[in-house]
Design a protein around this motif. Structure first.
Motif, PDB file in Angstrom:
ATOM      1  N   UNK A  56       0.816  -1.219   0.000  1.00 17.21           N
ATOM      2  CA  UNK A  56       0.000   0.000   0.000  1.00 17.21           C
ATOM      3  C   UNK A  56       0.846   1.265   0.000  1.00 17.21           C
ATOM      4  N   UNK A  57       2.109   1.146   0.409  1.00 14.94           N
ATOM      5  CA  UNK A  57       3.001   2.305   0.492  1.00 14.94           C
ATOM      6  C   UNK A  57       4.283   2.009  -0.278  1.00 14.94           C
ATOM      7  N   UNK A  58       4.285   2.217  -1.592  1.00 16.71           N
ATOM      8  CA  UNK A  58       5.501   1.949  -2.375  1.00 16.71           C
ATOM      9  C   UNK A  58       6.668   2.785  -1.867  1.00 16.71           C
ATOM     10  N   UNK A  59       7.857   2.251  -2.013  1.00 16.13           N
ATOM     11  CA  UNK A  59       9.048   2.951  -1.548  1.00 16.13           C
ATOM     12  C   UNK A  59       9.562   2.349  -0.252  1.00 16.13           C
ATOM     13  N   UNK A  60      10.523   3.037   0.340  1.00 14.16           N
ATOM     14  CA  UNK A  60      11.182   2.554   1.552  1.00 14.16           C
ATOM     15  C   UNK A  60      10.358   2.912   2.787  1.00 14.16           C
ATOM     16  N   UNK A  61      10.184   1.929   3.660  1.00 17.70           N
ATOM     17  CA  UNK A  61       9.537   2.173   4.945  1.00 17.70           C
ATOM     18  C   UNK A  61      10.589   2.262   6.040  1.00 17.70           C
ATOM     19  N   UNK A  62      10.303   3.053   7.054  1.00 20.30           N
ATOM     20  CA  UNK A  62      11.192   3.169   8.210  1.00 20.30           C
ATOM     21  C   UNK A  62      10.409   2.828   9.467  1.00 20.30           C
ATOM     22  N   UNK A  63      11.145   2.484  10.520  1.00 21.65           N
ATOM     23  CA  UNK A  63      10.535   2.148  11.807  1.00 21.65           C
ATOM     24  C   UNK A  63      10.677   3.328  12.759  1.00 21.65           C
ATOM     25  N   UNK A  64       9.566   3.791  13.293  1.00 22.91           N
ATOM     26  CA  UNK A  64       9.549   4.883  14.266  1.00 22.91           C
ATOM     27  C   UNK A  64       9.371   4.260  15.643  1.00 22.91           C
ATOM     28  N   UNK A  65      10.387   4.364  16.466  1.00 20.32           N
ATOM     29  CA  UNK A  65      10.298   3.840  17.839  1.00 20.32           C
ATOM     30  C   UNK A  65       9.653   4.905  18.714  1.00 20.32           C
ATOM     31  N   UNK A  66       8.576   4.526  19.377  1.00 23.23           N
ATOM     32  CA  UNK A  66       7.875   5.484  20.238  1.00 23.23           C
ATOM     33  C   UNK A  66       7.723   4.876  21.629  1.00 23.23           C
ATOM     34  N   UNK A  67       7.501   5.743  22.582  1.00 23.10           N
ATOM     35  CA  UNK A  67       7.295   5.314  23.967  1.00 23.10           C
ATOM     36  C   UNK A  67       6.128   6.098  24.535  1.00 23.10           C
ATOM     37  N   UNK A  68       5.088   5.368  24.983  1.00 25.40           N
ATOM     38  CA  UNK A  68       3.899   6.013  25.541  1.00 25.40           C
ATOM     39  C   UNK A  68       3.726   5.540  26.986  1.00 25.40           C
ATOM     40  N   UNK A  69       2.990   6.273  27.791  1.00 23.59           N
ATOM     41  CA  UNK A  69       2.789   5.859  29.187  1.00 23.59           C
ATOM     42  C   UNK A  69       2.131   4.486  29.285  1.00 23.59           C
ATOM     43  N   UNK A  70       2.514   3.740  30.295  1.00 17.33           N
ATOM     44  CA  UNK A  70       1.921   2.417  30.509  1.00 17.33           C
ATOM     45  C   UNK A  70       0.406   2.487  30.627  1.00 17.33           C
ATOM     46  N   UNK A  71      -0.105   3.587  31.172  1.00 17.88           N
ATOM     47  CA  UNK A  71      -1.542   3.711  31.411  1.00 17.88           C
ATOM     48  C   UNK A  71      -2.323   4.189  30.180  1.00 17.88           C
ATOM     49  N   UNK A  72      -1.633   4.454  29.078  1.00 24.27           N
ATOM     50  CA  UNK A  72      -2.300   4.948  27.879  1.00 24.27           C
ATOM     51  C   UNK A  72      -3.342   3.926  27.385  1.00 24.27           C
ATOM     52  N   UNK A  73      -4.610   4.332  27.237  1.00 24.17           N
ATOM     53  CA  UNK A  73      -5.612   3.403  26.683  1.00 24.17           C
ATOM     54  C   UNK A  73      -5.316   3.109  25.214  1.00 24.17           C
TER      55      UNK A  73
END
Length: 243
Positions: A56-73
């Protein structure tokens, strides 16, 4: 804090580092947010969605590392089932505890702020599954139910795999010789192996292909071939010392 990975086109990487990840996807309830995977011990499982998203997304994909609070719904579940509503920490624990986490996803129902983005990394582009988990080694179905209209590449799949169009072998072999990427070779092999055919020696050059999926698909396709050449190739591919 819960560690997650979001996959996105490379061109968005710099913007994400400045502004975070926009809430551009829709969850099961229609809310806007960001799809992610938990960071798992397996690099491949963590980034399992690469090959499917590249449809669905031609071209190069990258990985975005994210960090959210443990309590995030969040919501979490297999893409083909109704997701569960949990906290981010519970969702990560749930996916980590699965025997087979392929096809699972976590949905954060909001945008990801810039200070929640850890980094943006380039990753190998051949990771994961296409179409569905366990699709590897099976001939794709070209019916309208399995291959919805508008799916990128649907016309090519229908042309190759539709049972209504028996392509001549010279045309199929020409398509195979013209294929350059592992994905193109795999698709061409399935089209060629859809019916019983002779001339397995024409496929011998693929027995030493560096991509394991090409070799495994070749072994599966050779089941529909007859003759000494086919038997020799099957024995070669079945040899554990052959790679």
């Amino acid at each position: 804090m819960a560690d997650l990975v979001h996959l996105t086109p490379e061109r968005a990487g710099r913007r994400i580092l400045r502004s975070g990840v926009a809430a551009r996807s829709r969850g099961s309830s229609g809310d806007s947010g960001v799809y992610c995977m938990p960071v798992l011990p397996s690099f491949t499982l963590t980034h399992q969605w690469v090959r499917e998203l590249k449809r669905w997304h031609p071209g190069v994909l990258v990985a975005v590392r994210i960090r959210v609070p443990d309590s995030q719904p969040v919501t979490v579940g297999h893409y083909g089932a109704q997701p569960r509503q949990l906290t981010a920490a519970q969702a990560v624990a749930m996916v980590r505890g699965l025997a087979d986490p392929r096809g699972y996803e976590v949905f954060v129902p909001r945008a990801v702020a810039p200070d929640e983005v850890r980094d943006v990394r380039r990753i190998p582009q051949g990771i994961g599954w296409r179409y569905q988990p366990d699709a590897h080694g099976r001939r794709p179905c070209a019916c309208p139910v399995c291959l919805a209209p508008g799916t990128p590449g649907a016309a090519a799949v229908r042309q190759r795999f539709s049972d209504d169009r028996p392509n001549p072998k010279p045309e199929l072999m020409a398509a195979l010789r013209a294929a350059t990427t592992p994905d193109e070779i795999v698709d061409a092999l399935w089209a060629l192996g859809g019916r019983r055919r002779g001339g397995a020696e024409e496929l011998a050059y693929l027995a030493g292909h560096p991509d394991p999926e090409v070799r495994e698909t070749l072994a599966e396709v050779l089941r529909s071939y007859r003759g000494a050449a086919a038997r020799t190739l099957r024995a070669t591919l079945a040899d554990p010392d052959h790679a």
